[in-house]
Design an enzyme around this catalytic site. Structure first.
Site, PDB file in Angstrom:
ATOM      1  N   LYS A  84      89.047 -70.776 160.881  1.00 15.13           N
ATOM      2  CA  LYS A  84      87.736 -70.736 160.497  1.00 15.13           C
ATOM      3  C   LYS A  84      87.087 -72.012 160.467  1.00 15.13           C
ATOM      4  CE  LYS A  84      88.275 -66.328 157.668  1.00 15.13           C
ATOM      5  NZ  LYS A  84      88.091 -65.966 156.442  1.00 15.13           N
ATOM      6  N   LYS A 143      92.501 -61.044 168.497  1.00 12.57           N
ATOM      7  CA  LYS A 143      92.218 -60.403 167.206  1.00 12.57           C
ATOM      8  C   LYS A 143      90.913 -59.525 166.986  1.00 12.57           C
ATOM      9  CE  LYS A 143      92.178 -61.776 163.122  1.00 12.57           C
ATOM     10  NZ  LYS A 143      92.060 -62.535 161.748  1.00 12.57           N
ATOM     11  N   LYS A 154      85.902 -59.478 162.306  1.00 15.51           N
ATOM     12  CA  LYS A 154      84.365 -59.063 161.844  1.00 15.51           C
ATOM     13  C   LYS A 154      83.459 -60.221 162.547  1.00 15.51           C
ATOM     14  CE  LYS A 154      85.966 -57.188 157.627  1.00 15.51           C
ATOM     15  NZ  LYS A 154      86.137 -57.759 156.156  1.00 15.51           N
TER      16      LYS A 154
END
Ligand code: TYM
Length: 341
Positions: free
Chosen positions: A118, A204, A207
């Site tokens: 992230k 993966k 969102k």
């Protein structure tokens, strides 16, 4: 009398209110919460404090939080066995996170895979909160003395960290006779633990993927589902099969079909072995639409019943807060804090 009086093991889990829930969240986590809820005393929170560890929109945070709570109910969370609440409604989460922060070595957090992934996306704007995300998650889990934490594969490292933090607190502030914190276990079901993107079977479903085509959301309309499956990545091989590392998209789409149809892997392997994509895609589309229909209907009902969701969350807060505050007092006492007069 509390609904939790039978001495069952405790479960805690949560989802962030960042955008829509997708099939990965459902198949990796929520579906499993529902399947095993009668065996446990369950606490399911909407982790809205985690949602601001990356830039967020204050205009939609509250509505998104309610929407996730409604989806918990729509997916089948039963208040007879489970408590649903909002993380930010209970200040003990932030307070325990601070206490845990002060005993967690910085390098444990710098090692976290999700932080590294992230942080890359945030560039210059990585917040302290993003680094600290797993400590807040540890506080969520440890406050409820959770035995089991049902999550997808990507959260395994965070639960291992939670255990390490609990062990450290127990070593430093507990005794052999009296531990301070309970050690939780990850509960990861093999099937659905890692649902992959529709546009790249090696990544993966997430969102935060900028492409909407990469995921199917639980509230997608039949038309959207049809479009996404029609355009999803496949390969040029005839006949469909599981577990071929050269065909990650094929394995992912067959797994989705298996989980959403309720059939077992052997049945699906046999049913699809001679199929081409032209035959399989409409089948997967139909199955997905049918599987999501009852969730979408229940979601509408919950959202239309004015005041109901508020009352669920108010009651959830009371139930959860009583447990959380007890644990917080226990930890503060172990760390040497005075009890306020
Ligand atoms: P979040 O919102 O990112 O994910 C919620 C749950 O969905 C699972 N998941 C997946 N499972 C399979 N395949 C995928 N592609 C996929 N994507 C997401 C996640 O593993 C998770 O179970 N950090 C947590 C939120 C949290 C939490 C907690 C969880 C905060 N405190 C305490 C358990 C206990 C998270 O990943 O949220």
């Amino acid at each position: 009398m509390s609904k939790y009086s039978l001495g069952k093991q405790r479960v805690l889990s949560g989802v962030q209110p960042t955008g829509n829930l997708h099939l990965g969240n459902y198949l990796g986590a929520i579906r499993n919460w529902v399947a095993s809820q009668s065996q446990y005393d369950n606490f399911f929170c909407v982790v809205d404090l985690h949602a601001i560890t990356v830039p967020h929109n204050p205009a939609t945070l509250a509505a998104d939080t309610y929407s996730i709570a409604a989806l918990y109910l729509a997916c089948g969370i039963d208040l007879e066995y489970s408590t649903i609440f909002v993380q930010s409604h209970i200040s003990a989460h932030s307070e325990l996170a601070w206490l845990l922060n002060c005993i967690t070595p910085l390098n444990w957090l710098e090692r976290m895979i999700q932080f590294k992934e992230k942080a890359l996306k945030q560039g210059e704007n990585v917040s302290v909160g993003l680094l600290d995300y797993p400590v807040l998650m540890a506080a969520d889990i440890l406050l409820y003395d959770a035995d089991q934490v049902p999550v997808g594969e990507d959260q395994k490292q965070h639960i291992e960290l939670t255990r390490d933090i609990a062990i450290r607190i127990n070593d430093q502030f507990g005794s052999k006779k009296k531990t301070v914190l309970k050690l939780p276990e990850p509960l990861i079901r093999k099937e659905g633990a890692r649902v992959m993107s529709l546009t790249d079977g090696t990544r993966k479903m997430s969102k935060s993927d900028p492409s909407e085509l990469s995921r199917i959301n639980l509230l997608d309309s039949p038309e959207e589902i049809k479009k996404k499956i029609k355009r999803c990545k496949t390969d040029a091989v005839k006949g469909l099969e599981f577990d071929n590392p050269e065909r990650p998209e094929c394995n992912n789409l067959l797994t989705l079909y298996t989980l959403l149809s309720g059939k077992n892997k052997e049945e699906v392997a046999q049913e699809c072995q001679d199929m081409g994509w032209g035959q399989f895609k409409p089948l997967l589309t139909e199955t997905t639409i049918e599987a999501l229909k009852p969730i979408q209907q229940k979601y509408q009902e919950v959202m239309e019943e004015k005041g109901y969701l508020e009352s669920v969350l108010r009651e959830g807060r009371q139930q959860a807060e009583a447990v959380a505050n007890q644990t917080l007092s226990r930890v503060k006492a172990a760390l040497g804090y005075s009890v306020p007069l």
